[in-house]
Motif scaffolding. Structure first.
Motif, PDB file in Angstrom:
ATOM      1  N   SER A 239       0.845  -1.188   0.000  1.00 12.87           N
ATOM      2  CA  SER A 239       0.000   0.000   0.000  1.00 12.87           C
ATOM      3  C   SER A 239       0.878   1.234   0.000  1.00 12.87           C
ATOM      4  O   SER A 239       2.019   1.204   0.488  1.00 12.87           O
ATOM      5  CB  SER A 239      -0.925   0.033   1.220  1.00 12.87           C
ATOM      6  OG  SER A 239      -1.836  -1.053   1.211  1.00 12.87           O
ATOM      7  N   MET A 240       0.332   2.340  -0.549  1.00 12.86           N
ATOM      8  CA  MET A 240       1.072   3.600  -0.571  1.00 12.86           C
ATOM      9  C   MET A 240       0.125   4.736  -0.221  1.00 12.86           C
ATOM     10  O   MET A 240      -0.871   4.975  -0.910  1.00 12.86           O
ATOM     11  CB  MET A 240       1.677   3.842  -1.954  1.00 12.86           C
ATOM     12  CG  MET A 240       2.589   5.058  -1.999  1.00 12.86           C
ATOM     13  SD  MET A 240       4.089   4.801  -1.006  1.00 12.86           S
ATOM     14  CE  MET A 240       4.617   6.487  -0.756  1.00 12.86           C
ATOM     15  N   LEU A 241       0.444   5.413   0.879  1.00 10.68           N
ATOM     16  CA  LEU A 241      -0.347   6.540   1.356  1.00 10.68           C
ATOM     17  C   LEU A 241       0.500   7.802   1.237  1.00 10.68           C
ATOM     18  O   LEU A 241       1.576   7.896   1.832  1.00 10.68           O
ATOM     19  CB  LEU A 241      -0.763   6.313   2.812  1.00 10.68           C
ATOM     20  CG  LEU A 241      -1.658   7.370   3.448  1.00 10.68           C
ATOM     21  CD1 LEU A 241      -3.047   7.326   2.828  1.00 10.68           C
ATOM     22  CD2 LEU A 241      -1.746   7.153   4.954  1.00 10.68           C
ATOM     23  N   TYR A 242       0.024   8.755   0.445  1.00  9.77           N
ATOM     24  CA  TYR A 242       0.725  10.027   0.293  1.00  9.77           C
ATOM     25  C   TYR A 242       0.135  11.051   1.265  1.00  9.77           C
ATOM     26  O   TYR A 242      -1.082  11.180   1.388  1.00  9.77           O
ATOM     27  CB  TYR A 242       0.596  10.570  -1.128  1.00  9.77           C
ATOM     28  CG  TYR A 242       1.383   9.808  -2.165  1.00  9.77           C
ATOM     29  CD1 TYR A 242       2.766   9.941  -2.247  1.00  9.77           C
ATOM     30  CD2 TYR A 242       0.741   8.960  -3.061  1.00  9.77           C
ATOM     31  CE1 TYR A 242       3.492   9.258  -3.203  1.00  9.77           C
ATOM     32  CE2 TYR A 242       1.464   8.259  -4.023  1.00  9.77           C
ATOM     33  CZ  TYR A 242       2.844   8.419  -4.091  1.00  9.77           C
ATOM     34  OH  TYR A 242       3.565   7.733  -5.037  1.00  9.77           O
ATOM     35  N   GLN A 243       1.013  11.767   1.942  1.00  8.13           N
ATOM     36  CA  GLN A 243       0.590  12.808   2.871  1.00  8.13           C
ATOM     37  C   GLN A 243       0.765  14.167   2.204  1.00  8.13           C
ATOM     38  O   GLN A 243       1.865  14.532   1.797  1.00  8.13           O
ATOM     39  CB  GLN A 243       1.424  12.739   4.157  1.00  8.13           C
ATOM     40  CG  GLN A 243       1.039  13.757   5.207  1.00  8.13           C
ATOM     41  CD  GLN A 243      -0.279  13.407   5.879  1.00  8.13           C
ATOM     42  OE1 GLN A 243      -0.459  12.289   6.350  1.00  8.13           O
ATOM     43  NE2 GLN A 243      -1.196  14.364   5.914  1.00  8.13           N
TER      44      GLN A 243
END
Length: 255
Positions: A12-16
Motif C-alpha cells: 500500500s502507498m499513502l501520500y501525505q
C-alpha cells in the motif's frame, strides 16, 4: 524459476499532503516471473506509476513488502538490475544519440573500447545505426524513445521497467514501436513491467495483464494473454484479441 523475479505482498502507498492523505495503492499482492512481459493496466490515477516506482526502489511503500529475486528492491537497485524508460525520453539535447546511450557506461567507468562495442550493438538492436551522430532534437518522438530504450539496456539489466513510454505518440507510431519492443525483448530476455492505460497495447505486448481498479489502486484481476508469439498486427483483428478486450473490460466493471 520457483522464486518470482518480482514479488509484492500487500503493498500500500499513502501520500501525505498539506491538507489530506491520499491512498494511491491498497493491498496489492502480485508476482512476476523471470523473463516475463507483464503490463500494469488501469485508468489514470489508479497507482500504476506508483507501483512501478515502488518496484524500482524510487519510493518506499507505506505498508507491505517487495522482493526482487529474493532480495530487497534496494539491493536490486544497488546491483543495477533495473533499466527504466519513462514517458518522456529524458535525453540530453547537447549529446548525440551515441553519447546519450553511452552515458551510463561512462558513469561506471567502463573502458572506451568496451563502451563503443556495447553502444554499437545497442544501436543495431534498436535500428538506429544510421542516426548515431544525430542529436535528439533531430529525431522523431518514436526514434527518441528507441534511444531511451537503448540507454536503459546499456547496463544489461535483468528487469526493464517502462512507464507509458509510447503514450505521447500517434497510434500508427505506437503500434509500430510495440512490434519493435517485442523484437528487442525477444533478443535481450529481460523481465519487463510495462505501464499503460491502453487495453489493446497491454494485450498485444504481454504474457499477463495486471488490471488495477480506479483510485485507490487495487489488483482487480490478472488476465493471461494466450495469443501465440511472435505477435503480429493481424492478431489485433482476430476474434481472440477482441475477446481478451472484452474480458478485461468486464474485469473493470466488476470492481
Amino acid at each position: 524459476m520457483n522464486t518470482p523475479e518480482i514479488k509484492l505482498e500487500r503493498v500500500s502507498m499513502l501520500y501525505q499532503t498539506d491538507s489530506t492523505e491520499v491512498l494511491a495503492v491498497q493491498d496489492v499482492t502480485l508476482d512476476i516471473k523471470q523473463g516475463e512481459f507483464v503490463s500494469l493496466l488501469g485508468p489514470s490515477g489508479c497507482g500504476k506509476t506508483t507501483l512501478l516506482r515502488i518496484m524500482a526502489d524510487l519510493i518506499q511503500p507505506t505498508n507491505g513488502e517487495i522482493k526482487v529475486a529474493g532480495e530487497s528492491a534496494r539491493a536490486a537497485r544497488l546491483a543495477q538490475k533495473y533499466g527504466i524508460v519513462f514517458q518522456s525520453p529524458v535525453l540530453y539535447d547537447w549529446r548525440k544519440v551515441k553519447q546519450n546511450i553511452n552515458l551510463p557506461l561512462e558513469m561506471i567507468g567502463m573502458k572506451k573500447s568496451e563502451r563503443e562495442d556495447r553502444v554499437n550493438a545497442l544501436l543495431e538492436l534498436v535500428g538506429l545505426e544510421d542516426f548515431k551522430e544525430k542529436y535528439p532534437w533531430q529525431l522523431s518522438g518514436g526514434m527518441q524513445q528507441r534511444v531511451a530504450i537503448a540507454r536503459a539496456l546499456a547496463m544489461e539489466p535483468e528487469i526493464l521497467l517502462m512507464d507509458e513510454p509510447f503514450s505521447a505518440l500517434d497510434e500508427f507510431t505506437r503500434e509500430h514501436l510495440n512490434e519493435e519492443l517485442l523484437s528487442i525483448w525477444s533478443k535481450v530476455g529481460s523481465t519487463v513491467v510495462f505501464v499503460t492505460h491502453s487495453i489493446s497495447e497491454s494485450i498485444f505486448l504481454s504474457d499477463r495483464v495486471f488490471v488495477l481498479s480506479p483510485h485507490p489502486g487495487r489488483l482487480s484481476s490478472v488476465v493471461d494473454i494466450t495469443l501465440p508469439r511472435p505477435r503480429t498486427q493481424e492478431m489485433r483483428n482476430s476474434p481472440e484479441f477482441f475477446q481478451l478486450i472484452a474480458d478485461i473490460r468486464d474485469s473493470f466493471e466488476g470492481v
